[in-house]
Scaffold this motif. Sequence first.
Motif, PDB file in Angstrom:
ATOM      1  N   TYR A  39     -85.067   3.919 -51.966  1.00 47.21           N
ATOM      2  CA  TYR A  39     -85.295   5.371 -51.909  1.00 47.21           C
ATOM      3  C   TYR A  39     -83.988   6.161 -51.846  1.00 47.21           C
ATOM      4  CZ  TYR A  39     -90.260   4.577 -51.258  1.00 47.21           C
ATOM      5  OH  TYR A  39     -91.554   4.212 -51.449  1.00 47.21           O
ATOM      6  N   THR A  53     -97.719   8.529 -58.427  1.00 52.86           N
ATOM      7  CA  THR A  53     -98.528   8.842 -57.252  1.00 52.86           C
ATOM      8  C   THR A  53     -99.483   9.991 -57.592  1.00 52.86           C
ATOM      9  OG1 THR A  53     -96.859  10.394 -56.497  1.00 52.86           O
ATOM     10  CG2 THR A  53     -96.695   8.141 -55.661  1.00 52.86           C
ATOM     11  N   GLY A  88     -92.431  12.107 -46.025  1.00 52.04           N
ATOM     12  CA  GLY A  88     -92.151  11.300 -47.217  1.00 52.04           C
ATOM     13  C   GLY A  88     -92.572  11.983 -48.498  1.00 52.04           C
ATOM     14  N   GLY A  90     -91.307  12.441 -51.468  1.00 50.32           N
ATOM     15  CA  GLY A  90     -90.980  11.957 -52.814  1.00 50.32           C
ATOM     16  C   GLY A  90     -90.234  12.989 -53.625  1.00 50.32           C
ATOM     17  N   GLU A 118     -87.926  13.691 -44.480  1.00 47.84           N
ATOM     18  CA  GLU A 118     -87.505  12.793 -45.563  1.00 47.84           C
ATOM     19  C   GLU A 118     -86.249  12.035 -45.132  1.00 47.84           C
ATOM     20  OE1 GLU A 118     -88.535  11.833 -48.870  1.00 47.84           O
ATOM     21  OE2 GLU A 118     -86.934  10.495 -48.218  1.00 47.84           O
ATOM     22  N   ALA A 119     -86.295  10.708 -45.291  1.00 46.99           N
ATOM     23  CA  ALA A 119     -85.167   9.875 -44.857  1.00 46.99           C
ATOM     24  C   ALA A 119     -84.057   9.831 -45.900  1.00 46.99           C
ATOM     25  CB  ALA A 119     -85.659   8.455 -44.561  1.00 46.99           C
ATOM     26  N   LEU A 123     -83.266  12.153 -52.173  1.00 49.21           N
ATOM     27  CA  LEU A 123     -84.587  12.724 -52.470  1.00 49.21           C
ATOM     28  C   LEU A 123     -84.733  14.136 -51.911  1.00 49.21           C
ATOM     29  CD1 LEU A 123     -87.017   9.668 -52.199  1.00 49.21           C
ATOM     30  CD2 LEU A 123     -86.369  10.949 -54.237  1.00 49.21           C
ATOM     31  N   ASN A 157     -98.738  11.633 -48.344  1.00 45.66           N
ATOM     32  CA  ASN A 157     -99.334  10.806 -49.394  1.00 45.66           C
ATOM     33  C   ASN A 157     -98.403   9.636 -49.676  1.00 45.66           C
ATOM     34  OD1 ASN A 157    -101.425  10.436 -51.528  1.00 45.66           O
ATOM     35  ND2 ASN A 157     -99.612  10.526 -52.838  1.00 45.66           N
ATOM     36  N   GLU A 158     -98.925   8.435 -49.568  1.00 46.25           N
ATOM     37  CA  GLU A 158     -98.126   7.215 -49.776  1.00 46.25           C
ATOM     38  C   GLU A 158     -96.849   7.224 -48.933  1.00 46.25           C
ATOM     39  OE1 GLU A 158     -97.899   4.995 -53.265  1.00 46.25           O
ATOM     40  OE2 GLU A 158     -99.359   6.183 -54.371  1.00 46.25           O
TER      41      GLU A 158
HETATM   42  N1  SAH Z   1     -95.382  11.455 -51.119  1.00 48.23           N
HETATM   43  C1  SAH Z   1     -94.699  11.170 -52.360  1.00 48.23           C
HETATM   44  C2  SAH Z   1     -93.758   9.978 -52.313  1.00 48.23           C
HETATM   45  C3  SAH Z   1     -94.221   8.671 -51.724  1.00 48.23           C
HETATM   46  S1  SAH Z   1     -92.957   7.439 -51.679  1.00 48.23           S
HETATM   47  C4  SAH Z   1     -95.696  11.083 -53.479  1.00 48.23           C
HETATM   48  O1  SAH Z   1     -96.874  10.971 -53.207  1.00 48.23           O
HETATM   49  O2  SAH Z   1     -95.286  11.134 -54.638  1.00 48.23           O
HETATM   50  C5  SAH Z   1     -92.455   7.381 -49.996  1.00 48.23           C
HETATM   51  C6  SAH Z   1     -91.629   8.536 -49.509  1.00 48.23           C
HETATM   52  O3  SAH Z   1     -91.368   8.340 -48.116  1.00 48.23           O
HETATM   53  C7  SAH Z   1     -90.243   8.713 -50.145  1.00 48.23           C
HETATM   54  O4  SAH Z   1     -89.973  10.089 -50.230  1.00 48.23           O
HETATM   55  C8  SAH Z   1     -89.334   8.013 -49.132  1.00 48.23           C
HETATM   56  O5  SAH Z   1     -87.977   8.365 -49.243  1.00 48.23           O
HETATM   57  C9  SAH Z   1     -89.971   8.457 -47.849  1.00 48.23           C
HETATM   58  N2  SAH Z   1     -89.686   7.615 -46.685  1.00 48.23           N
HETATM   59  C10 SAH Z   1     -89.756   6.263 -46.602  1.00 48.23           C
HETATM   60  N3  SAH Z   1     -89.497   5.840 -45.333  1.00 48.23           N
HETATM   61  C11 SAH Z   1     -89.269   6.971 -44.594  1.00 48.23           C
HETATM   62  C12 SAH Z   1     -88.949   7.220 -43.219  1.00 48.23           C
HETATM   63  N4  SAH Z   1     -88.816   6.213 -42.358  1.00 48.23           N
HETATM   64  N5  SAH Z   1     -88.791   8.504 -42.814  1.00 48.23           N
HETATM   65  C13 SAH Z   1     -88.951   9.529 -43.687  1.00 48.23           C
HETATM   66  N6  SAH Z   1     -89.238   9.360 -44.998  1.00 48.23           N
HETATM   67  C14 SAH Z   1     -89.389   8.100 -45.455  1.00 48.23           C
END
Ligand code: SAH
Length: 369
Positions: A39, A53, A88, A90, A118-119, A123, A157-158
């Motif tokens: 990521y 997604t 998260g 994306g 967001e980590a 992104l 989401n995801e």
């Molecule tokens: N919600 C988006 C992307 C899903 S992918 C969509 O539906 O299209 C997962 C997302 O979570 C990415 O943006 C990734 O960078 C973020 N992420 C993963 N681990 C994380 C954490 N520990 N803290 C914050 N964000 C995180």
Amino acid sequence: MTGATPLLTRLQAQIALSGPISIADYMAICLLDPDHGYYTTRQPFGASGDFVTAPEVSQLFGEIIGAWLIHTWHVIGEPSPFVLVEFGPGRGTLMKDILRTARVSPGFNDAVHPVLIEASERLRGVQAQTLGGDASRVTWHDGLDDLPDMPTLMVSNEFFDALPFRQFVKSGTRWLERTIGIAPDGGLRFQTGINIADRTWLPPDVDADAEPDGAVLEVSLAREAVAADMARHICARGGAALHIDYGHDTTGFGDTFQAVRNNQYADLLAAPGQADLTSHVDFQALANAASAAGAKVSPVMAQGAFLLGCGLLERAGALGRGQAKAQQARIEADVQRLAGDGKDDMGGLFKVLCFAAPARPPLPPFGSN
Ligand code: SAH
């Protein structure tokens, strides 16, 4: 073994020095290593990326989520101001579509403080670009700790599927942790290692002793801890949460660890940092964690039933009205992908978890508990 990635070299050295690592550690390094993580360095999303997604399938998804949030805001008493936080995000497409939808409700639109957790620094930049003019309304945070002290609506989401989990394999009366070590050819391989003597790892609602040898149990303390944190936050400030992901609504057994690259399943260990790594989310474990933290948890719904219950067909009809036949056919295909039950559709595999502060009224389309 295919070409060594920088992370492969580093993991080989680390494992040689201090022994096999858990799947959770492997996942955390592969996804979020600051220099070589998936990521942090790659462009995962969309048809030209590694996976598609729901918000990237169609604007309908974000519009329906937006409509649900507006409705829920009314139900919980129209708090003003309030925080809307997405975890998260994306590319930022879901938040963009939610904020566009919010314009139909001036009260909601004036009261909302949008926050993205967001980590990945990279992104965050992509999200700002996607949001365009709305980016100036949004603030980015690392976690829940430093959010403004206001009632809070949450959405993701995801997100949960990307948080680390561990696997345990049944062997006789023991459950051995599946770890990642080094194969004779120098590549990475799975092995089973340490027995978990501490049986509090085993989920309370399933009969782990009845499982056959070789059964795989997946446990994610990280996901459960995040769900509990979210629930505590909402119970203290008021609000509600809506989390969508793929997974099962009751705790079960089975290996669901997967790597995806270029829209195809990929080897889990061949190219660390270059494929997305996830596993199915155990919604029962999340629901239990949120409930133990004090939240009122609604019965988990399938994504298809949720979207249809929120008026997906009506919204799709409005979007297609007066459009060319080809565009209408595209909208129909998107509806099928989002809400259908076919093998490649998201309607059945994806689930929706909703929880809220305890005193709240029912939140349609969820049944009451
Ligand atoms: N919600 C988006 C992307 C899903 S992918 C969509 O539906 O299209 C997962 C997302 O979570 C990415 O943006 C990734 O960078 C973020 N992420 C993963 N681990 C994380 C954490 N520990 N803290 C914050 N964000 C995180």
